[in-house]
Design a protein around this motif. Sequence first.
Motif, mmCIF file in Angstrom:
data_model
loop_
_atom_site.group_PDB
_atom_site.id
_atom_site.type_symbol
_atom_site.label_atom_id
_atom_site.label_comp_id
_atom_site.label_asym_id
_atom_site.label_seq_id
_atom_site.Cartn_x
_atom_site.Cartn_y
_atom_site.Cartn_z
ATOM 1 N N ASN A 37 49.711 34.720 44.214
ATOM 2 C CA ASN A 37 48.272 34.968 44.349
ATOM 3 C C ASN A 37 47.942 35.691 45.664
ATOM 4 O O ASN A 37 47.144 36.623 45.685
ATOM 5 C CB ASN A 37 47.526 33.634 44.270
ATOM 6 N N ALA A 38 48.570 35.270 46.757
ATOM 7 C CA ALA A 38 48.264 35.874 48.061
ATOM 8 C C ALA A 38 48.661 37.348 48.069
ATOM 9 O O ALA A 38 47.883 38.216 48.480
ATOM 10 C CB ALA A 38 48.974 35.115 49.172
ATOM 11 N N ASN A 39 49.873 37.618 47.577
ATOM 12 C CA ASN A 39 50.359 39.000 47.536
ATOM 13 C C ASN A 39 49.470 39.864 46.642
ATOM 14 O O ASN A 39 49.106 40.989 46.989
ATOM 15 C CB ASN A 39 51.809 38.985 47.043
ATOM 16 N N PHE A 40 49.098 39.307 45.496
ATOM 17 C CA PHE A 40 48.222 39.995 44.555
ATOM 18 C C PHE A 40 46.892 40.352 45.213
ATOM 19 O O PHE A 40 46.429 41.500 45.163
ATOM 20 C CB PHE A 40 48.005 39.086 43.341
ATOM 21 N N LEU A 41 46.293 39.364 45.855
ATOM 22 C CA LEU A 41 44.964 39.582 46.427
ATOM 23 C C LEU A 41 44.997 40.562 47.583
ATOM 24 O O LEU A 41 44.125 41.407 47.732
ATOM 25 C CB LEU A 41 44.385 38.243 46.902
ATOM 26 N N ARG A 42 46.049 40.449 48.404
ATOM 27 C CA ARG A 42 46.132 41.354 49.548
ATOM 28 C C ARG A 42 46.399 42.782 49.077
ATOM 29 O O ARG A 42 45.834 43.735 49.610
ATOM 30 C CB ARG A 42 47.228 40.878 50.510
ATOM 31 N N THR A 43 47.261 42.920 48.059
ATOM 32 C CA THR A 43 47.514 44.250 47.497
ATOM 33 C C THR A 43 46.224 44.853 46.957
ATOM 34 O O THR A 43 45.909 46.022 47.206
ATOM 35 C CB THR A 43 48.563 44.168 46.367
ATOM 36 N N ALA A 44 45.469 44.047 46.213
ATOM 37 C CA ALA A 44 44.215 44.518 45.624
ATOM 38 C C ALA A 44 43.225 44.896 46.729
ATOM 39 O O ALA A 44 42.624 45.975 46.711
ATOM 40 C CB ALA A 44 43.628 43.436 44.727
ATOM 41 N N LEU A 45 43.095 43.998 47.693
ATOM 42 C CA LEU A 45 42.129 44.226 48.762
ATOM 43 C C LEU A 45 42.465 45.503 49.534
ATOM 44 O O LEU A 45 41.588 46.328 49.819
ATOM 45 C CB LEU A 45 42.132 43.011 49.701
ATOM 46 N N ASN A 46 43.746 45.683 49.829
ATOM 47 C CA ASN A 46 44.131 46.874 50.598
ATOM 48 C C ASN A 46 44.024 48.154 49.772
ATOM 49 O O ASN A 46 43.680 49.201 50.303
ATOM 50 C CB ASN A 46 45.533 46.707 51.180
ATOM 51 N N ALA A 47 44.290 48.032 48.462
ATOM 52 C CA ALA A 47 44.145 49.211 47.602
ATOM 53 C C ALA A 47 42.681 49.647 47.596
ATOM 54 O O ALA A 47 42.368 50.834 47.722
ATOM 55 C CB ALA A 47 44.627 48.895 46.184
ATOM 56 N N VAL A 48 41.805 48.680 47.470
ATOM 57 C CA VAL A 48 40.372 48.977 47.450
ATOM 58 C C VAL A 48 39.929 49.530 48.808
ATOM 59 O O VAL A 48 39.176 50.498 48.899
ATOM 60 C CB VAL A 48 39.582 47.709 47.058
ATOM 61 N N ARG B 253 41.799 51.100 51.038
ATOM 62 C CA ARG B 253 42.336 52.457 51.183
ATOM 63 C C ARG B 253 41.444 53.450 50.458
ATOM 64 O O ARG B 253 41.070 54.484 50.997
ATOM 65 C CB ARG B 253 43.746 52.540 50.591
ATOM 66 N N ALA B 254 41.093 53.086 49.207
ATOM 67 C CA ALA B 254 40.294 54.004 48.380
ATOM 68 C C ALA B 254 38.910 54.217 48.991
ATOM 69 O O ALA B 254 38.302 55.263 48.808
ATOM 70 C CB ALA B 254 40.184 53.462 46.963
ATOM 71 N N ARG B 255 38.445 53.216 49.721
ATOM 72 C CA ARG B 255 37.115 53.342 50.332
ATOM 73 C C ARG B 255 37.191 53.945 51.733
ATOM 74 O O ARG B 255 36.186 54.010 52.445
ATOM 75 C CB ARG B 255 36.457 51.965 50.421
ATOM 76 N N GLY B 256 38.428 54.331 52.135
ATOM 77 C CA GLY B 256 38.589 54.933 53.457
ATOM 78 C C GLY B 256 38.496 53.922 54.589
ATOM 79 O O GLY B 256 38.242 54.267 55.735
ATOM 80 N N GLU B 257 38.732 52.633 54.234
ATOM 81 C CA GLU B 257 38.685 51.605 55.279
ATOM 82 C C GLU B 257 40.095 51.249 55.725
ATOM 83 O O GLU B 257 41.069 51.572 55.062
ATOM 84 C CB GLU B 257 37.989 50.342 54.735
ATOM 85 N N LYS B 258 40.182 50.562 56.836
ATOM 86 C CA LYS B 258 41.478 50.149 57.369
ATOM 87 C C LYS B 258 42.059 49.010 56.547
ATOM 88 O O LYS B 258 41.325 48.146 56.073
ATOM 89 C CB LYS B 258 41.295 49.673 58.820
ATOM 90 N N GLU B 259 43.400 49.005 56.378
ATOM 91 C CA GLU B 259 44.012 47.905 55.639
ATOM 92 C C GLU B 259 43.974 46.640 56.486
ATOM 93 O O GLU B 259 43.894 46.697 57.706
ATOM 94 C CB GLU B 259 45.454 48.270 55.271
ATOM 95 N N ILE B 260 44.053 45.503 55.783
ATOM 96 C CA ILE B 260 43.997 44.223 56.487
ATOM 97 C C ILE B 260 45.425 43.700 56.657
ATOM 98 O O ILE B 260 46.244 43.822 55.752
ATOM 99 C CB ILE B 260 43.103 43.232 55.710
ATOM 100 N N ASP B 261 45.734 43.152 57.829
ATOM 101 C CA ASP B 261 47.090 42.632 58.015
ATOM 102 C C ASP B 261 47.175 41.217 57.460
ATOM 103 O O ASP B 261 46.164 40.589 57.126
ATOM 104 C CB ASP B 261 47.528 42.701 59.480
ATOM 105 N N ALA B 262 48.425 40.734 57.363
ATOM 106 C CA ALA B 262 48.657 39.456 56.682
ATOM 107 C C ALA B 262 47.897 38.316 57.357
ATOM 108 O O ALA B 262 47.341 37.441 56.688
ATOM 109 C CB ALA B 262 50.153 39.156 56.640
ATOM 110 N N VAL B 263 47.859 38.322 58.677
ATOM 111 C CA VAL B 263 47.235 37.215 59.407
ATOM 112 C C VAL B 263 45.735 37.174 59.141
ATOM 113 O O VAL B 263 45.172 36.124 58.796
ATOM 114 C CB VAL B 263 47.515 37.355 60.924
#
Lengths: 251, 431
Positions: free
Chosen positions: A97-108, A110-120
Amino acid sequence: MVLLEIEGLRAEVEGKEILRGIDLRLPMGEVHAIMGPNGSGKSTLAYVLAGREGYTVTGGSARLAGEDLLAMEPEARAAAGVFLAFQYPVELPGVGNANFLRTALNAVRRARGEKEIDAVNFLKEARAALRRLSMADEMLKRNVNVGFSGGEKKRNEVFQMALLEPRLAILDETDSGLDIDALKIVAEGVNALRGPDFSALVITHYQRLLDHIVPDKVHVLSEGRIVRSGGPELAKALEASGYAGLAAEAA
Amino acid sequence: MSVAMSTALQEAAEGFAARYQRLAPRLPGPAGARRRAAAIFRARGLPDTHDEAFRFTSLRPLAGVTFAGPALADGPAVTDEVMRALLARAPATEGPRLVFANGRLQADWSRLPETFRVASFSAEPVFGGEEIAEDEPLVALNTMLAEDGAVISVPEGVDGGTLVLLSLGAGEAGRAADFHPRHRLELGAGARLALVEIALGEGVYLHNPVMEIGLGAGASLSHLRLQNESARAFHLARLHVTLAERALYDGYSLVCGARLARSEIHADIAGEGARLAVNVAQLLDGERHADITAVVRHMAPGCSSRQAVKNVITGHAQGVFQGKIAVARAAQKTDGYQMNQALLLSDEAQVNSKPELEIFADDVKCSHGATVGALDPEQLFYLRSRGVPEREARAMLVRAFLAEMLDGVPHEWGRAVLENAVDAWWRDRPL
C-alpha cells in the motif's frame, strides 16, 4: 466557475447504450449527489468520466475546467484532478500500500509539475491522513486491498483521495457494504476535503449517505438520463416514495 | 526437416568430440571418466526434440555456430578491456569473489575466502560420483571438455558467509567461445554458506556448467543465481544437489539473459528431515527461449520440497518448465509442492509446462499447479486511475507477480542484486 460540464453524454458498453444524453453542470466547490435505481447508469457515468476501457462514448462531451476530459488517458485525468473512489476497490497482491500510494502521489505530482515527495515526508503525511480516518498505520504495510474487509477497502479509497487531493472526486456507491460507524468515518473523510477547490459527485442508491455528506444538489438518473434535479430534499422525497413512484411521475 | 536438423546438430556434436580427441592428453584429471563421457557423447550426440527430455527445447541454434572453446587457452579469450567492462556491470561486492572468464578461474581478479577452502578444478580435477548422470549428453559434454571450475568446501560447523561466483563470457560470431566449467561445492555437517552465482557476458558463447553440491547433515545453503548472459549467448546449466539429513537448500534464480537457456536442477533428498526450495523467475523477450527443468527425488522420510517457477514472457519468446517430483517407497511423510505460473504479455508469447509426479510411498502430500494469464485490465485501470502512467503500472504489476519470489530471498545483498536486474530488464523493453 463550472468545474465539470457534461453535455448530451451518450455511452455504450458491449454495444448496449447505457447513457442516453446526460447533461450536468458541477460548479467548483459543490457536492452533487447522483441517485437512481440499479441499472440506471450511475456506475457507467463514473467509469466513463474516469476513462475505463470498454466504455465507448458515442456522443456528447465532458469538460473539466474547460478541457476535454474524454480525450485524456486515465492517468492524465488523475493528474488533472479526477479521483474515482471505486465501488469495488481492486486488490493488488504483491503491491504494498505504501509503495502504491507513493508511486501514485509522485506520478500525479510529476504530471502537475510539482516536486516529488521523499519517503520520510510521505510517511509523515500518510500517517496523519490515516489518523484522521481512524485507520491503523499497519494499513501501509499491507498489500493494496488484499484481505481488507469491505469497510477497510472503502476507507482505503478515501485515504487515497485524501493524499491525492483531487478537485473532482467521484464516489461510486462508497456507502455500499458499510456499517453506520464506517459510513460516518468515510463521510467525515469526504467532508474534511470540502472547500472552494473541491467538488464531488456522490453516487448512491440510498439517502443514508447523504445525511452525512449533505449535497448542494441531487440528480436522479433513470435509464441513462437525468430525469430530475433538486436540492437535498429531493433525496428525502425519494426515500419516502421510492424510485418507482418517481418513474411513474416522470412518465 | 527433422533429418536436416539432426544432421546439423550432429555436425556440431562431432566438432566437440573431435576437440576432445585432440585435447585428451592435456586435459586434467581422471582420463577414464573423460573417455567414458566421450563414448556416451559420441553415441548420443546433442539431444534434439525427439528426446522426450528436450521435447520443448531445441538446441538447433547451436548448430549454426562455430565454437572454438577456450581449448586449454588457445580459444577465444576475454580481453582485459572486455573484462573490465563486464566487471563494471557486475554488482559491486567487497567480499570473497571467484571470477571466471570463459570458464577459466582468474586468480588476479578473485578474492579468496578466509574461513574455508577454494581450489580450481584444473588443480584438483575430480568428477562427481555415481550420482551424477553421466549418461546425459550435456553432462557428458561437460565431463569430456571441462578445463576448469571451482572446488569449494566449507568445513563442518563453519559459517562461510557469502561467496560470489562470477562467470564472464565473451566471443565473436565467427569464432564463438564455449566453456564447460565443472564446479563442486561441499558443505560439512552444520556448515552454512550463501553462494551468489552471477553469469554475464557479451557476444556469442556457450556456457555449459555442471555444478555438484553436497550438503552434509544440518548444512544450510542459500543459492542465489542471476543468469544475465549476453542476448546472443547459449546457457546450458546443470545443477546437482544431494542433501543429507536436516540439510537445507534454499535456491533463488533469476533468468533474464541468453538467446537459448536451459537450467536443469536435479536434487537427491537423501537424508531424513531435509528441505529443498527451488524458486525461479524467468523474464523473456524477443525470440528468446528459456527452459527450467527440475527433477526432485525424495529418497528419505519426512522431507519437503518446493518448486516455484514464474515466467514473464513477451515478444515471441518461449518459456518452458518441466518439473518432476519422484517419491521413493521409503520417503513417507514427504511434502512436495510444485507451482508454475506464467504471465504472457504479448499474443505471441508462449509457455510450455510439463509437471510430473511419480509416487511410490503411500503417506505423502504432493501438489502441483499451473496458471497462465495476462495482466489484469482491472488492476491496470485501478493503478492508472490513481495517476500511475500505463508503462509504470504494467511494470508494477509484473514486479508484483514476482514479489513472492523476490521478497523471499533471505539475503539482503543478493535480493538487491536480483531486484536491480529485474528493474534493469524492463527499463528499455516495451511492456
